[in-house]
Design an enzyme around this catalytic site. Structure first.
Site, short mmCIF file in Angstrom:
data_model
loop_
_atom_site.label_atom_id
_atom_site.label_comp_id
_atom_site.label_asym_id
_atom_site.label_seq_id
_atom_site.Cartn_x
_atom_site.Cartn_y
_atom_site.Cartn_z
CE1 TYR A 33 15.14 29.29 -15.32
CE2 TYR A 33 13.00 29.59 -13.90
CZ TYR A 33 14.63 29.91 -14.18
OH TYR A 33 15.05 30.75 -13.28
CG LEU A 205 16.82 37.01 -16.13
CD1 LEU A 205 17.04 36.13 -17.22
CD2 LEU A 205 15.82 36.16 -15.10
N1 PMP Z 1 17.57 37.24 -11.63
C1 PMP Z 1 17.21 36.02 -11.42
C2 PMP Z 1 18.72 35.23 -11.55
C3 PMP Z 1 16.33 35.00 -11.42
O1 PMP Z 1 16.20 33.93 -11.22
C4 PMP Z 1 15.10 36.07 -11.53
C5 PMP Z 1 13.78 35.11 -11.43
N2 PMP Z 1 13.46 34.35 -12.36
C6 PMP Z 1 15.27 37.16 -11.55
C7 PMP Z 1 16.31 38.02 -11.85
C8 PMP Z 1 13.82 38.11 -11.50
O2 PMP Z 1 13.28 37.80 -12.80
P1 PMP Z 1 11.37 38.20 -12.85
O3 PMP Z 1 11.01 39.33 -12.23
O4 PMP Z 1 11.25 37.94 -14.44
O5 PMP Z 1 10.98 36.87 -12.11
#
Ligand code: PMP
Length: 281
Positions: A33, A205
């Site tokens: 997602y 991530l």
């Molecule tokens: N780490 C995790 C575990 C997340 O769920 C998210 C949010 N999706 C992020 C980091 C931050 O990612 P982003 O800046 O792409 O929203």
């Protein structure tokens, strides 16, 4: 409320949207997602999010049938149909429908694409607020670099944090290093005024907001290092903040009941937050 969602080729009222009970996303979390913020015609970091979506699909071997151009048309249609000016879009692709069986070896299922638009209150110009966080053991699987819908440890972490009156749960690995938040990346500004966030080492991530902020810090001559730091370093730092598509740059002013920087929002966090908004407005 935004009412029109997209389910596998159909634009339909969210109350009538249907997913097959044998969808592998439902059974196994066999799905990936993205969440992208939208503000008056502008998608924040659109290309980065779509690129990561295709990368996640590749990492779990889902053969997706749509191109990024086709995705863009659906996303734009949804915002138009919902008449939302400020909000976000949730995009999910599951491996598809099949009789329940763990293995997908030889399976010819067609991926299922769903999208939901959420209308939000535009809080960009609101006064910046600091939040509380608590730490907890990182008990997730060994591939948190893949953005799958299999999020139970994150769900439990966030719920536990909220129960303790905190906004975010911060995961700590078995060596005492900070990995990331339950739905955010974590940053510190240490006593040497260095901005630190964990390197992309497979244990976090690769946040799209993280990447944008890291680019800003480098371009604006901040001392910025992609390097892991311990929980103690974090508790003793000048500033701590988190980044995510939905929370932008949010200062953390208290962790485990310990005040960070005397509990006052730091100026670098504010500067980076403002730079982030400036990029898109
Ligand atoms: N780490 C995790 C575990 C997340 O769920 C998210 C949010 N999706 C992020 C980091 C931050 O990612 P982003 O800046 O792409 O929203």
């Amino acid at each position: 409320m935004a009412n029109i969602s997209y389910v596998n080729g159909l634009y339909c009222n969210i109350q009538e949207a249907k997913i097959n009970i044998n969808d592998r996303g439902y059974h196994f979390g066999d799905a990936v997602y993205e969440v992208i913020l939208y503000n008056n015609g502008v998608f924040y970091d659109y290309d980065g999010h779509i690129k990561r979506l295709f990368n996640s699909l590749k990492l779990i071997n889902i053969k997706f049938h749509l191109s990024d151009q086709q995705l863009k048309i659906i996303i734009k249609n949804l915002f138009r149909l919902n008449r939302v000016n400020f909000g976000s879009i949730y995009i999910q692709v599951s491996r598809g429908v099949a009789d329940r069986n763990h293995s997908y070896f030889g399976l010819k299922s067609k991926p299922i694409l769903t999208m939901i638009v959420s209308k939000k209150k535009n809080n960009i110009s609101d006064e910046i607020k600091g939040v509380k966080a608590i730490t907890m053991v990182d008990n997730r699987w060994s591939r948190p670099d893949i953005k799958t819908t299999q999020l139970l440890p994150n769900v439990l972490a966030k719920t536990y944090a909220n129960k303790k009156n905190a906004y975010e749960g911060i995961f700590i690995d078995h060596e005492g290093y900070v990995t990331e938040g339950s739905s955010s990346n974590i940053w510190i500004i240490n006593k040497n005024n260095e901005i630190l966030t964990r390197e992309i080492d497979g244990k976090i991530l690769s946040g799209i907001t993280r990447n944008t902020i890291s680019q800003f810090a480098k371009n604006n001559n901040f001392k910025m290092l992609e390097k892991k730091f311990t929980k103690d370093e974090m508790l003793n730092s000048r500033e701590v903040f988190l980044t995510s598509a939905s929370s932008f740059v949010t200062p953390i002013i208290e962790i485990d009941n310990i005040k960070i920087g005397n509990g006052i929002i730091g100026k670098t966090s504010i500067e980076l937050r403002n730079l982030y908004f400036k990029k898109f407005n």
